[in-house]
Design a protein around this motif. Structure first.
Motif: not given
Length: 159
Positions: A96-101, A111-115, A127-140
């Motif tokens: 609900d808060e976004g993406l974790i990966g 990483i680009e999040i295309l919405t 460096d460990m490949g971890r990322f977060t983004a405060a974007v929650t996709p709601s469509g494609p």
């Protein structure tokens, strides 16, 4: 005077000309009676523009909506996705808060999040490949991963 009512142009039409004329008339009628919504047309144009001929396509190898075994009485689970392209794996959780990966093997990346019609949101993996983004996709949506060695593009999914 000829009784030919074939609908051709009268100039020694070749095979298929009548079908082409009919198809064009139907295309024009459809554009008047049921036009493509401007937002959908813009999304299609943007998606085409986002193609990257050098990017490797990451296939969806796991989607918790499809592949997970439901547990009776459990609260709604987060959606988990795994994409793979060659030796690169991208694990993503939609919250609900976004993406974790995480990018595997671990490495820094952009990483680009295309919405769809919205501007892309960019985040970086550590460096460990971890990322977060405060974007929650709601469509494609799709993800484009830029590492030092390659560009990987996920297939488009619906959130």
């Amino acid at each position: 005077m000829s009784d030919d009512i074939s609908g051709g142009t009268g100039f020694d039409d070749g095979p298929g000309v009548e079908e082409e004329l009919l198809e064009e008339e139907l295309r024009q009628a459809a554009s008047l009676l049921d036009p493509v919504p401007p937002a959908l047309l813009q999304t299609a144009v943007d998606a085409f523009a986002l193609r990257d001929l050098e990017a490797r396509v990451a296939a969806l190898t796991f989607d918790s909506l499809v592949d997970a075994i439901p547990v009776r009485g459990a609260a709604a689970a987060l959606r988990m996705l795994t994409f793979s392209a060659g030796g690169t794996t991208l694990d993503v959780e939609l919250t609900d808060e976004g993406l974790i990966g995480q990018v595997l093997p671990p490495s820094p990346a952009r990483i680009e999040i295309l919405t769809g019609p919205h501007p892309a949101t960019t985040t970086t993996a550590d460096d460990m490949g971890r990322f977060t983004a405060a974007v929650t996709p709601s469509g494609p949506f799709a993800l484009r991963l830029h590492t030092t060695d390659e560009v990987v593009m996920t297939e488009w999914l619906r959130a």
